[in-house]
Structure formats: C-alpha cells, structure tokens
Design a protein around this motif. Structure first.
Motif, PDB file in Angstrom:
ATOM      1  N   LEU A 159       0.824  -1.207   0.000  1.00 43.47           N
ATOM      2  CA  LEU A 159       0.000   0.000   0.000  1.00 43.47           C
ATOM      3  C   LEU A 159       0.861   1.262   0.000  1.00 43.47           C
ATOM      4  O   LEU A 159       0.568   2.226  -0.718  1.00 43.47           O
ATOM      5  N   ILE A 160       1.928   1.266   0.798  1.00 37.76           N
ATOM      6  CA  ILE A 160       2.819   2.426   0.834  1.00 37.76           C
ATOM      7  C   ILE A 160       3.457   2.643  -0.529  1.00 37.76           C
ATOM      8  O   ILE A 160       3.581   3.776  -1.015  1.00 37.76           O
ATOM      9  N   TYR A 161       3.832   1.550  -1.187  1.00 32.05           N
ATOM     10  CA  TYR A 161       4.427   1.663  -2.511  1.00 32.05           C
ATOM     11  C   TYR A 161       3.453   2.290  -3.499  1.00 32.05           C
ATOM     12  O   TYR A 161       3.830   3.137  -4.319  1.00 32.05           O
ATOM     13  N   ARG A 162       2.189   1.903  -3.423  1.00 31.04           N
ATOM     14  CA  ARG A 162       1.189   2.486  -4.319  1.00 31.04           C
ATOM     15  C   ARG A 162       0.891   3.940  -3.968  1.00 31.04           C
ATOM     16  O   ARG A 162       0.657   4.765  -4.857  1.00 31.04           O
ATOM     17  N   PHE A 163       0.910   4.270  -2.680  1.00 29.23           N
ATOM     18  CA  PHE A 163       0.629   5.648  -2.290  1.00 29.23           C
ATOM     19  C   PHE A 163       1.771   6.592  -2.667  1.00 29.23           C
ATOM     20  O   PHE A 163       1.557   7.814  -2.755  1.00 29.23           O
ATOM     21  N   ILE A 164       2.964   6.064  -2.860  1.00 35.60           N
ATOM     22  CA  ILE A 164       4.069   6.907  -3.330  1.00 35.60           C
ATOM     23  C   ILE A 164       3.718   7.520  -4.676  1.00 35.60           C
ATOM     24  O   ILE A 164       3.971   8.706  -4.938  1.00 35.60           O
ATOM     25  N   PHE A 165       3.127   6.730  -5.558  1.00 36.77           N
ATOM     26  CA  PHE A 165       2.732   7.235  -6.869  1.00 36.77           C
ATOM     27  C   PHE A 165       1.663   8.312  -6.733  1.00 36.77           C
ATOM     28  O   PHE A 165       1.643   9.281  -7.493  1.00 36.77           O
ATOM     29  N   VAL A 166       0.770   8.146  -5.761  1.00 39.32           N
ATOM     30  CA  VAL A 166      -0.275   9.146  -5.542  1.00 39.32           C
ATOM     31  C   VAL A 166       0.350  10.477  -5.134  1.00 39.32           C
ATOM     32  O   VAL A 166      -0.015  11.551  -5.646  1.00 39.32           O
ATOM     33  N   ILE A 167       1.307  10.436  -4.208  1.00 38.08           N
ATOM     34  CA  ILE A 167       1.964  11.660  -3.751  1.00 38.08           C
ATOM     35  C   ILE A 167       2.754  12.305  -4.883  1.00 38.08           C
ATOM     36  O   ILE A 167       2.690  13.531  -5.086  1.00 38.08           O
ATOM     37  N   MET A 168       3.492  11.502  -5.652  1.00 46.60           N
ATOM     38  CA  MET A 168       4.282  12.048  -6.748  1.00 46.60           C
ATOM     39  C   MET A 168       3.404  12.681  -7.816  1.00 46.60           C
ATOM     40  O   MET A 168       3.707  13.756  -8.344  1.00 46.60           O
ATOM     41  N   GLU A 169       2.307  12.025  -8.144  1.00 45.30           N
ATOM     42  CA  GLU A 169       1.404  12.576  -9.153  1.00 45.30           C
ATOM     43  C   GLU A 169       0.759  13.869  -8.676  1.00 45.30           C
ATOM     44  O   GLU A 169       0.640  14.844  -9.436  1.00 45.30           O
ATOM     45  N   THR A 170       0.359  13.908  -7.408  1.00 43.22           N
ATOM     46  CA  THR A 170      -0.238  15.117  -6.859  1.00 43.22           C
ATOM     47  C   THR A 170       0.763  16.261  -6.849  1.00 43.22           C
ATOM     48  O   THR A 170       0.438  17.400  -7.225  1.00 43.22           O
ATOM     49  N   ALA A 171       1.992  15.999  -6.421  1.00 42.23           N
ATOM     50  CA  ALA A 171       3.020  17.039  -6.392  1.00 42.23           C
ATOM     51  C   ALA A 171       3.332  17.540  -7.801  1.00 42.23           C
ATOM     52  O   ALA A 171       3.536  18.744  -8.010  1.00 42.23           O
ATOM     53  N   GLU A 172       3.373  16.647  -8.772  1.00 38.54           N
ATOM     54  CA  GLU A 172       3.666  17.058 -10.147  1.00 38.54           C
ATOM     55  C   GLU A 172       2.568  17.962 -10.704  1.00 38.54           C
ATOM     56  O   GLU A 172       2.842  18.977 -11.348  1.00 38.54           O
ATOM     57  N   LYS A 173       1.309  17.608 -10.446  1.00 39.92           N
ATOM     58  CA  LYS A 173       0.201  18.436 -10.930  1.00 39.92           C
ATOM     59  C   LYS A 173       0.217  19.813 -10.261  1.00 39.92           C
ATOM     60  O   LYS A 173      -0.028  20.838 -10.927  1.00 39.92           O
ATOM     61  N   MET A 174       0.495  19.859  -8.970  1.00 37.33           N
ATOM     62  CA  MET A 174       0.552  21.143  -8.280  1.00 37.33           C
ATOM     63  C   MET A 174       1.711  21.985  -8.799  1.00 37.33           C
ATOM     64  O   MET A 174       1.577  23.207  -8.972  1.00 37.33           O
ATOM     65  N   TYR A 175       2.841  21.351  -9.081  1.00 36.06           N
ATOM     66  CA  TYR A 175       3.997  22.084  -9.603  1.00 36.06           C
ATOM     67  C   TYR A 175       3.704  22.653 -10.990  1.00 36.06           C
ATOM     68  O   TYR A 175       4.057  23.810 -11.289  1.00 36.06           O
TER      69      TYR A 175
END
Length: 266
Positions: A159-175
């Motif tokens: 689950l943590i491995y999958r949530f890493i992608f969620v955080i990275m995608e969210t940060a990229e969109k915000m950037y």
C-alpha cells in the motif's frame, strides 16, 4: 509510473526468476559491506554496473543519473569521516592546521576509512539499483509472501508503494499549475510557491489516498492484495553463474583485506 518501474518491466532480465535476482543482489551486498578493503566493493560496483547496462539493457544516462542521486549525501558523510579533529597532541597529519589548540586535518587512516566507506556505499547502492531496475515491485512482494513474511508487513509495504505514486502525481500536478502561473519566475516566488506546495501536498494526498482506498473496498478488498503472477522456473546456469561471481567476490574480499576475519583476528 516511475521510470525505474518502466525499466523494470521492460528490462531484458525481466524473464529471469526474481528469486535469482534477489539472491544475487543480497548476497553481493553482504560481501560488499563485509569487506574491509576497497577492492571487493569496487569489483561489486563494476559487476553490477555491467549487469545493468549490458545485460539488462538500461540506458547509461539514466543509470548515471541514478548513481549521482546519493552522491551529495555520500560526500557529506565521507568528509565528516576524512577530517580529523584533535585537541590533544596533533596526530601525524598529511595536511592540516592547528588553531587555538585544535588540530584539524587529514590523516592517512581517516582518508583510507573515508575511501572505504565511499566505495562500500556505491557498491551497495549498485546492488539495490540492479534489483529495482530488473525486478518489478509486484514480484518482490510475491517473493516475500513465499518466504512467509508476515502478511501485515507485506500489505503495508504494497500500500505504501502504491501511495508513493499518488503523492508524486499530486506534487507534479501542483507544480505544473504553479509554474503555469509564473510561480517559479524568481527566487522569492519560488520559495513561496514551494512552501505552498509542501503545505497543501499532505491534504491533497490524503484525500487521494482515501479515494484510492474506497476504490479498493468497492472491489472487495479484504486486506489482501493479490496480483497475477507469471510462473518462472529457476535456471541452473544462472544459479551457477551467480555462485561463481559471489565466490569470486568473497575470495577477493578475503584475499585483499581479510573480510570479517580481520575484525575477529586482527
């Protein structure tokens, strides 16, 4: 998907049994860390780099970029080991100065230790990169289940491995959204935008993770994530090659520095 995962799924070593790659990476890393001379870690670094570039087919530019990521931490750590500070009688320094009764400089022993730690760290990192660039995460998790690792640990890891992608995608969109509004046009605005990004990232990531968990529950998630596994038979030739390489590295570590034996019998 991370570029590392993309290369792991398209690597030429993907068809190899994941247990063989995991065993090769772990045993080689143990030999690298147990060596007390830089010869074996350097050999590990060269062997793993050759396996990643020429056997797995990973582009050398991408691999070089990965290897430069831990360099800043390694250089800072190595410098703290290389610099010798003494308040008593000054040790035999190769280079240094004494200011106010404090001697700061470099000794032969501190430089040797710094070089050893540096090549050990690079060798161990190359082992981890070999595993991550040739073996998808789902296969590593599958191996952990076969090794009877506690189910809670495996599920948390997944689950943590999958949530890493969620955080990275969210940060990229915000950037991207901030950049489109000139949020990084100057150093001052860049600091302000970065602070806003970090402050809002947790809330948005938490919301996305809750939506992902709701999606899992709607698909009858009961605490056990199962993926389709491709059966692979171990290769006798690969096992013999792994044994030969690790035996060579172990002999090299013992011959050049004594390995762990030197620590027990100085």
């Amino acid at each position: 998907m991370f570029a590392i995962d993309q290369y792991a799924y398209t690597s030429r070593l993907r068809p190899v049994h994941p247990g063989e790659k995991l065993a090769f990476a772990l045993v080689t890393m143990v030999i690298c860390l147990a060596s007390v001379s830089p010869a074996a870690p350097l050999a590990v670094l060269l062997i793993m780099t050759g396996a990643v570039l020429f056997r797995a087919g990973i582009p050398w530019r991408f691999y070089l970029k990965l290897m430069t990521l831990p360099l800043s931490f390694l250089i800072i750590g190595v410098l703290t080991v290389a610099v010798s500070i003494s308040t008593g009688p000054p040790p035999p320094l190769l280079s240094g100065r004494t200011l106010g009764g404090i001697t700061i400089g470099f000794t032969a022993a501190s430089l040797q230790l710094a070089v050893l730690l540096f090549v050990k760290s690079l060798g161990a990192v190359s082992c981890l990169y070999f595993l991550s660039l040739t073996t998808p995460m789902v296969e590593v998790i599958s191996l952990l289940r076969r090794f009877k690792v506690p189910a809670l640990f495996v599920e948390l890891m997944s689950l943590i491995y999958r949530f890493i992608f969620v955080i990275m995608e969210t940060a990229e969109k915000m950037y991207v959204a901030q950049s489109s509004r000139w949020g990084y046009a100057s150093i001052k605005t860049a600091y302000i935008s970065l602070g806003q990004l970090v402050a809002n990232l947790f809330g948005k990531s938490y919301h996305r993770s809750q939506a992902l968990f709701t999606a899992l529950q709607s698909r009858c998630y009961n605490g056990d994530l199962r993926v389709l596994e491709t059966p692979r038979a171990p290769s006798r030739s690969n096992i013999m090659l792994i044994a030969a390489v690790d035996l060579f590295l172990a002999v090299l570590a013992l011959y050049t520095g004594g390995g762990l034996i030197a620590r027990i019998h100085p």
